[in-house]
Design a protein around this motif. Structure first.
Motif, short mmCIF file in Angstrom:
data_model
loop_
_atom_site.label_atom_id
_atom_site.label_comp_id
_atom_site.label_asym_id
_atom_site.label_seq_id
_atom_site.Cartn_x
_atom_site.Cartn_y
_atom_site.Cartn_z
N PHE A 1 0.98 -1.01 -0.03
CA PHE A 1 -0.21 0.04 -0.11
C PHE A 1 0.89 1.42 0.06
CE2 PHE A 1 -2.98 -3.17 1.65
CZ PHE A 1 -4.15 -2.77 1.10
N VAL A 2 2.36 1.08 0.36
CA VAL A 2 3.02 2.19 0.56
C VAL A 2 3.43 2.95 -0.69
CG1 VAL A 2 5.22 2.74 1.45
CG2 VAL A 2 3.89 1.46 2.49
N TYR B 1 -10.43 3.98 -11.79
CA TYR B 1 -10.87 3.62 -13.28
C TYR B 1 -10.00 2.48 -13.73
CZ TYR B 1 -11.22 3.82 -18.13
OH TYR B 1 -11.56 3.77 -19.53
N ASN B 2 -8.53 2.52 -13.53
CA ASN B 2 -7.65 1.63 -13.60
C ASN B 2 -8.01 0.15 -13.11
OD1 ASN B 2 -6.44 3.33 -15.68
ND2 ASN B 2 -4.78 4.19 -14.13
N ALA B 3 -8.03 0.33 -11.80
CA ALA B 3 -8.43 -0.86 -11.11
C ALA B 3 -9.72 -1.63 -11.78
CB ALA B 3 -8.89 -0.47 -9.60
N ARG B 4 -10.69 -0.84 -12.13
CA ARG B 4 -11.87 -1.46 -12.84
C ARG B 4 -11.57 -2.18 -14.20
NH1 ARG B 4 -17.00 2.62 -11.56
NH2 ARG B 4 -17.26 1.96 -9.21
N THR B 5 -10.46 -1.43 -15.05
CA THR B 5 -9.95 -2.09 -16.11
C THR B 5 -9.60 -3.23 -16.00
OG1 THR B 5 -9.75 0.09 -17.08
CG2 THR B 5 -8.64 -1.69 -18.27
N LEU B 6 -8.60 -3.40 -14.97
CA LEU B 6 -7.98 -4.62 -14.54
C LEU B 6 -8.68 -5.56 -14.25
CD1 LEU B 6 -5.19 -6.28 -14.18
CD2 LEU B 6 -5.03 -5.17 -11.93
N ALA B 7 -9.82 -5.21 -13.37
CA ALA B 7 -10.76 -6.23 -12.88
C ALA B 7 -11.43 -6.97 -13.90
CB ALA B 7 -11.92 -5.54 -11.86
N GLU B 8 -11.94 -6.04 -15.01
CA GLU B 8 -12.76 -6.65 -16.12
C GLU B 8 -11.72 -7.53 -16.81
OE1 GLU B 8 -13.66 -3.15 -18.27
OE2 GLU B 8 -15.21 -2.29 -16.87
N LEU C 1 -2.88 -4.01 -5.92
CA LEU C 1 -2.84 -2.65 -5.50
C LEU C 1 -2.79 -1.91 -6.67
CD1 LEU C 1 -3.72 -1.10 -2.80
CD2 LEU C 1 -3.14 -3.40 -2.29
N VAL C 2 -3.52 -1.12 -7.17
CA VAL C 2 -3.53 -0.06 -8.26
C VAL C 2 -2.88 1.06 -7.76
CG1 VAL C 2 -4.51 0.95 -10.16
CG2 VAL C 2 -5.19 -1.35 -9.50
N LYS C 3 -1.67 1.49 -8.05
CA LYS C 3 -1.02 2.83 -7.53
C LYS C 3 -0.97 3.84 -8.75
CE LYS C 3 0.89 2.08 -4.03
NZ LYS C 3 2.16 1.61 -3.90
#
Length: 476
Positions: free
Chosen positions: A76-77, A358-365, A432-434
């Motif tokens: 998370f850091v 947005y990038n986390a949702r893209t990766l999830a899809e 983690l999407v940083k």
């Protein structure tokens, strides 16, 4: 017949004799580094030193064996800041934050940060707080204030103070258990359940009694990124106070979520808008976008910090009030936090959080499209910018094999872990999407996950030695 002529630049047919160890050492001053020929110092100080450049090389060459922060999808850091922030940090590395007499403006900047956070968390009036060495120190201090306030309430009515307890869920960071062990408080840990990885009022209620110093609720768990039902717990505690006179405060562990929810879910009530929330901790070095280690503790009001916990010390000619477990510490990350506040403002933080979401949702899809995985949570859930997932159906390999394969093939550090009791049979992976994890890296990771699944489908589970490379800790 004359001998053949040598072409210019061609090596002699006969190589010169090898240098002896003594001859090599004699050339160290010109070419060094002597630790190319012997191990780096270990166990005791070397008899003599070396040049500054040699010392830098010794350290730099060893740390090349560490993983790359960009590919550490477990932490998370914060692993990146702007060059201007890096310059501020470098200039402040020699400044001892605790010395307020010599560095009064740095102390003022700390107070500005606390006031800004209090406003962000909807404090109803003037309040107080402290910068800390990450959220672990903030939680220790916040929980100590709960214990001191509980003891004062008990002493005021002539009741015993020997058996304090603290209620929290199995989704908390290990520091909560550390606090209970170090400061002699009974931990009342609520086990998790299958398909329910957070806690709510119905989970808290059976564990509360007159010796409960408080309830700790999590905003953004390290396991799945979701939040406990903080409003529901608050409403239950308000009812308990109004009906039976039992006043149990609520501390919100917002280590991860405190810089996310105000910008992504501003209407969600989890902070000082709730009556029983007395203190909040947040990690500046997580989604506050500052390098480690900086944390913050903010109280609802000045009365929530017991005066007995504040020390007044004459340090280098100035009387200072201190509320810390540590003493000397650097000022660099305090200044870096303030840099982010003035650099980004509310709109900038929202932009960063929305981009990560947005990038986390893209990766999830893309992971879901793989067909081998089940996502943890729903698309419309309030959640940290991360993707938590597990294998769906039967496979010859498991999540730990997949994490090890990703590490071996591409250097990705994707954690695999089991959930706390009573859900320890559930295995999960988490990305983690940083701030620097953009669409290109998301697509690359999704492709590599698909490829790793194909390889494991053919060759089966990995050797136990390979599985030991997997990162299993969720709290960093």
């Amino acid at each position: 017949m004359p001998p053949p002529k040598r072409r210019p630049g061609r090596r002699a047919e006969t190589a010169p004799p090898a240098l002896t160890r003594e001859q090599i050492e004699a050339l160290e001053d010109l070419y060094g580094n002597r630790y190319l020929l012997e191990p780096a110092p270990d166990g005791k100080l070397p008899a003599v030193g070396m040049t500054a450049e040699e010392a830098r090389r010794v350290v730099a060459e060893e740390t090349l064996l560490d993983g790359l922060p960009t590919r550490n999808l477990a932490t998370f850091v914060t692993t990146w800041m702007e060059p201007e922030a890096d310059r501020l940090i470098e200039e402040a590395l020699r400044v001892n934050f605790i010395d307020h007499a010599e560095y009064p403006q740095t102390a003022e900047i700390e107070q500005r940060c606390i006031r800004m956070l209090a406003d962000l968390f909807n404090a109803p009036g003037e309040t107080t707080g402290a910068r800390t060495q990450g959220s672990s120190e903030a939680i220790m201090l916040g929980a100590l204030s709960l214990k001191w306030k509980w003891r004062a309430r008990r002493e005021a009515v002539g009741k015993a103070t020997e058996s304090p307890n603290l209620v929290f869920g199995g989704d908390v960071h290990v520091v909560w258990e550390k606090f209970c062990r170090y400061f002699d408080v009974e931990p009342r840990i609520i086990p998790l359940k299958r398909d329910k990885y957070t806690i709510g009022p119905e989970d808290v209620a059976p564990h509360i009694d007159e010796n409960t110093i408080g309830v700790a609720a999590v905003l953004g768990t390290t396991f799945t990124g979701h939040a406990d039902d903080i409003k529901g717990i608050n409403d239950y505690l308000v009812g308990l106070k109004n009906d039976g006179g039992l006043d149990v405060p609520l501390h919100v562990d917002a280590a991860s979520g405190g810089f996310v929810w105000p910008f992504l879910y501003p209407k969600s009530e989890w902070d000082f808008r709730l009556e029983q929330v007395r203190s909040i901790n947040v990690s500046g070095h997580k989604f506050g976008l500052v390098y480690p280690g900086i944390g913050w503790l903010v109280f609802r009001g000045k009365d929530d910090l017991p005066e007995d916990l504040v020390f007044y010390e004459n340090y280098l000619g100035k009387l200072d009030a201190t509320f810390t477990l540590n003493f000397s510490t650097g000022s660099a990350m305090v200044l870096a936090q303030y840099y982010n506040f003035v650099r980004l403002g509310h709109a900038g933080y929202r932009y960063v959080m929305e981009s990560m979401k947005y990038n986390a949702r893209t990766l999830a899809e893309q992971i879901a499209a793989n067909g081998n995985f089940e996502l943890i949570g729903k698309e419309d859930d309030e959640q940290l910018p991360l993707v938590a997932f597990k294998l769906a159906g039967e496979h010859a390999y498991d999540e730990f094999d997949l994490a090890a394969q990703l590490s071996a093939e591409r250097g990705w550090m994707v954690p695999a872990y089991t959930l706390p009791p009573n859900a320890e049979h559930i295995k999960i992976m988490r990305v983690l999407v940083k701030e620097t994890f953009g669409q290109t890296l998301a697509g690359t990771l999704a492709h590599d996950i698909t490829q790793a699944c194909g390889i494991l489908h053919k060759k089966g589970p990995l050797h136990e030695g390979a599985r030991r490379r997997v990162k299993t800790n969720t709290g960093f």
